[in-house]
Design a protein around this motif. Sequence first.
Motif, PDB file in Angstrom:
ATOM      1  N   PRO A 129     -11.484  -3.657   8.899  1.00  0.00           N
ATOM      2  CA  PRO A 129     -11.843  -5.052   8.621  1.00  0.00           C
ATOM      3  C   PRO A 129     -11.307  -5.977   9.714  1.00  0.00           C
ATOM      4  O   PRO A 129     -10.208  -5.771  10.230  1.00  0.00           O
ATOM      5  CB  PRO A 129     -11.156  -5.331   7.274  1.00  0.00           C
ATOM      6  N   ARG A 130     -12.101  -6.967  10.062  1.00  0.00           N
ATOM      7  CA  ARG A 130     -11.705  -7.909  11.107  1.00  0.00           C
ATOM      8  C   ARG A 130     -11.326  -9.243  10.455  1.00  0.00           C
ATOM      9  O   ARG A 130     -12.095  -9.813   9.677  1.00  0.00           O
ATOM     10  CB  ARG A 130     -12.842  -8.121  12.097  1.00  0.00           C
ATOM     11  N   VAL A 131     -10.128  -9.731  10.787  1.00  0.00           N
ATOM     12  CA  VAL A 131      -9.633 -10.993  10.248  1.00  0.00           C
ATOM     13  C   VAL A 131      -9.347 -11.938  11.412  1.00  0.00           C
ATOM     14  O   VAL A 131      -8.605 -11.593  12.330  1.00  0.00           O
ATOM     15  CB  VAL A 131      -8.351 -10.790   9.417  1.00  0.00           C
ATOM     16  N   CYS A 132      -9.944 -13.107  11.366  1.00  0.00           N
ATOM     17  CA  CYS A 132      -9.692 -14.129  12.385  1.00  0.00           C
ATOM     18  C   CYS A 132      -8.544 -15.019  11.929  1.00  0.00           C
ATOM     19  O   CYS A 132      -8.493 -15.446  10.764  1.00  0.00           O
ATOM     20  CB  CYS A 132     -10.945 -14.978  12.606  1.00  0.00           C
ATOM     21  N   VAL A 133      -7.624 -15.294  12.833  1.00  0.00           N
ATOM     22  CA  VAL A 133      -6.540 -16.246  12.595  1.00  0.00           C
ATOM     23  C   VAL A 133      -6.643 -17.336  13.657  1.00  0.00           C
ATOM     24  O   VAL A 133      -6.657 -17.041  14.857  1.00  0.00           O
ATOM     25  CB  VAL A 133      -5.156 -15.578  12.663  1.00  0.00           C
ATOM     26  N   THR A 134      -6.738 -18.578  13.224  1.00  0.00           N
ATOM     27  CA  THR A 134      -6.825 -19.688  14.172  1.00  0.00           C
ATOM     28  C   THR A 134      -6.148 -20.907  13.591  1.00  0.00           C
ATOM     29  O   THR A 134      -6.109 -21.076  12.357  1.00  0.00           O
ATOM     30  CB  THR A 134      -8.288 -20.010  14.532  1.00  0.00           C
TER      31      THR A 134
END
Length: 429
Positions: free
Chosen positions: A221-226
């Motif tokens: 799974p890909r999780v974006c943190v910004t």
Amino acid sequence: MFTTWNWTTHYFPLVPLAWSMRAAGHEVVVATQPGLAGTVSRSGLPVAAVGTDVDVASMMSSYVRRAERHAARLPEWSSMRKFGAGNCWLSVAMCRAMADGLWEFASRWRPDLIVFEPTTYAGPLVAARLGVPAVRHTWGIDFAYLLREFDEEALAPFREQWGLGPVETLGEVTVDPCPPGLQIPSGGTVPVAARRLPMRYVPYNGPGRVPDWLLTRPRAPRVCVTWGVSSGQFDPRQVVLDETVRAVARLGVEVVAAVSRADRRLLSTVPDNVRVAEGVPLHALLPTCDALVSQGGLGTVMTAVASGVPQLLVPQTTDRLVNADRLGATGAARTLLPDQHGAQAVGDHVTALLTDPAHAAAARRLRAEQDALPDSNAMADLLSGTVLRGAALGDMSETSAPGVPVFTETGRPGPATPALISRPGAAHA
């Protein structure tokens, strides 16, 4: 004429409608403070520099420090109301810096229509002075609507200076790129309802290059943190990007840390399962992600809504807390307050987003609701056609374009009649 003060995240939501107006053959110009002129030019639109620049970052930094001294916890809007028109301080400062310059330009360029960003008071003031329609264009979840309770007091000195009567800061209508189920309802303590024209949110995050790795689906799974682009300019301490990235990376997922060039230095050791994406447009990145962790800024939140991605929001300002509350009520997001932030809490919330199908389903429903709204081309036809026929924008039940539902003063869809709109001729917008 489109107008906004000098802040990129306040300008970006205006771009799709400005493009549509331009593509329809109308003369379009964006009037803004000099510091935003380069950003506008890079978006492909003509720009006029008006007024003077203000050091917004320093002003906001001072405000954040003062707020910290007076509040132990993040204040909700119900607590902020006690400050009255003081809540409008930044909008007043921007109006003072650009109103005269905007009038000088607009009185010579002579727009037929002024589209203004919600906190750019100079827009409706100049429109009133010119006697042309003013259209308010919000960013998504309409926190600025709550400020309408105090706008009359905030604008009084400017109206007196120009000899104007009442000026409606909600415009004749509000272009509303937000799913109706996510929007702040009209009423409550705000004495005037917004006449909303819903429009599909099309993310514009500025120019950028799409990297090759986005074309390949990740194994995990890909999780974006910004943390967006504003927080670091106001107070670098608010950007808890480094600890958040490490907390998510411990889950064994692929983490994409989407950072600005300025915030890249805030990342320390980068684990092997973390990609650092500097300057990648969020609208290209988020559709490939399974979850998003962010500060809850509207550009980030609305791009995730358009991408159908469930979100964990860590709001650090009152407006972002409102965003988190509205989004959380749909089931598409979870909220973690700053004083609850920690590796364990972040990990638990992200795990819930990835494993509880209800969050993903809610995010998909929200995306479907916004995808069903009319696009910016339909909105451009509606607004320009109405103005060219000399009809009142405030009476959209008589002038609605096919496919554009009308929102009455109650905030509920009202009757719409098919418009007799041929492709309009050129107008100044």
